[in-house]
Design a protein around this motif. Structure first.
Motif, PDB file in Angstrom:
ATOM      1  N   SER A  79       0.824  -1.165  -0.130  1.00 17.52           N
ATOM      2  CA  SER A  79      -0.063   0.105   0.072  1.00 17.52           C
ATOM      3  C   SER A  79       0.869   1.149   0.188  1.00 17.52           C
ATOM      4  CB  SER A  79      -0.889   0.016   1.096  1.00 17.52           C
ATOM      5  OG  SER A  79      -0.116   0.018   2.590  1.00 17.52           O
ATOM      6  N   SER A  80       2.085   0.941  -0.105  1.00 18.51           N
ATOM      7  CA  SER A  80       2.957   2.381  -0.110  1.00 18.51           C
ATOM      8  C   SER A  80       2.941   3.012  -1.364  1.00 18.51           C
ATOM      9  CB  SER A  80       4.334   1.963   0.415  1.00 18.51           C
ATOM     10  OG  SER A  80       4.949   1.268  -0.612  1.00 18.51           O
ATOM     11  N   SER A  81       2.976   4.362  -1.493  1.00 20.96           N
ATOM     12  CA  SER A  81       3.112   5.148  -2.616  1.00 20.96           C
ATOM     13  C   SER A  81       4.270   4.848  -3.632  1.00 20.96           C
ATOM     14  CB  SER A  81       2.881   6.595  -2.136  1.00 20.96           C
ATOM     15  OG  SER A  81       2.898   7.232  -3.357  1.00 20.96           O
ATOM     16  N   THR A  82       3.973   4.915  -4.879  1.00 16.90           N
ATOM     17  CA  THR A  82       5.193   4.764  -5.816  1.00 16.90           C
ATOM     18  C   THR A  82       5.608   6.059  -6.360  1.00 16.90           C
ATOM     19  OG1 THR A  82       3.490   4.406  -7.693  1.00 16.90           O
ATOM     20  CG2 THR A  82       4.246   2.574  -6.579  1.00 16.90           C
ATOM     21  N   SER A  85       0.955   8.892  -9.384  1.00 15.82           N
ATOM     22  CA  SER A  85      -0.480   9.172  -8.941  1.00 15.82           C
ATOM     23  C   SER A  85      -1.564   8.179  -9.857  1.00 15.82           C
ATOM     24  CB  SER A  85      -0.844  10.394  -8.885  1.00 15.82           C
ATOM     25  OG  SER A  85      -0.994  11.077 -10.385  1.00 15.82           O
ATOM     26  N   ASP A  88      -0.951   4.625  -8.502  1.00 14.71           N
ATOM     27  CA  ASP A  88      -1.283   4.663  -7.409  1.00 14.71           C
ATOM     28  C   ASP A  88      -2.827   4.272  -7.040  1.00 14.71           C
ATOM     29  OD1 ASP A  88       1.291   4.352  -6.338  1.00 14.71           O
ATOM     30  OD2 ASP A  88       1.285   6.632  -5.596  1.00 14.71           O
ATOM     31  N   THR A  92      -5.036   1.261  -6.086  1.00 17.84           N
ATOM     32  CA  THR A  92      -6.021   1.035  -4.982  1.00 17.84           C
ATOM     33  C   THR A  92      -7.162   0.694  -5.401  1.00 17.84           C
ATOM     34  OG1 THR A  92      -4.700   3.166  -4.008  1.00 17.84           O
ATOM     35  CG2 THR A  92      -7.131   2.919  -3.168  1.00 17.84           C
TER      36      THR A  92
END
Length: 142
Positions: A79-82, A85, A88, A92
């Protein structure tokens, strides 16, 4: 009169026991079992100590020796951001959809189990009623 003692400085490197434990954990349960067997072969109290430690630390009965890996920890890294956007948002949404599908499938399985249990119970009750009728008919005939 109180005596002042200096605090023991914290070492930045773990002791030999912690290093050995980490090394065996990285190799898996087989390494722990091999170490225990070798301990029994060379000096039985060492093997016994390994056995007691494995039972006490719950390494003997767990699926994996590594305590650091769990589904929730793996999920947290996913779930960490890459930094992208669009990706992501896609990730999600896909994870949300997969979780929804998993929940729907689990509820379907639960309904299927309940239906099977109900059918088996109904069959049992029918057989029991038939047996009771046979017993009653046999009692009246005698």
């Amino acid at each position: 009169m109180t005596m002042m003692t200096e605090p023991v400085p914290a070492t930045s490197h773990p002791g030999w026991f912690s290093r050995a434990e980490s090394w065996l954990d990285s190799k898996g349960k087989g390494a722990w079992i091999a170490a225990m067997v070798l301990g029994f072969v060379f000096f039985w109290p060492v093997g016994l100590a390994f056995l007691f430690y494995m039972i006490w630390s719950k390494r003997m009965f767990s699926k994996s020796c590594s305590r650091r890996t769990s589904w929730k920890q793996n999920r947290m890294t996913v779930s960490s951001s890459t930094g992208n956007s669009a990706f992501d948002a896609y990730k999600t949404e896909t994870l949300r959809r997969l979780e929804e599908e998993q929940n729907n499938f689990e509820s379907f399985l639960e309904r299927l189990r309940e239906a099977k249990d109900k059918a088996e119970f109904d069959q049992f009750m029918d057989e029991r009623a038939k047996q009771a009728n046979r017993d009653r008919d046999d009692g009246e005939a005698a």
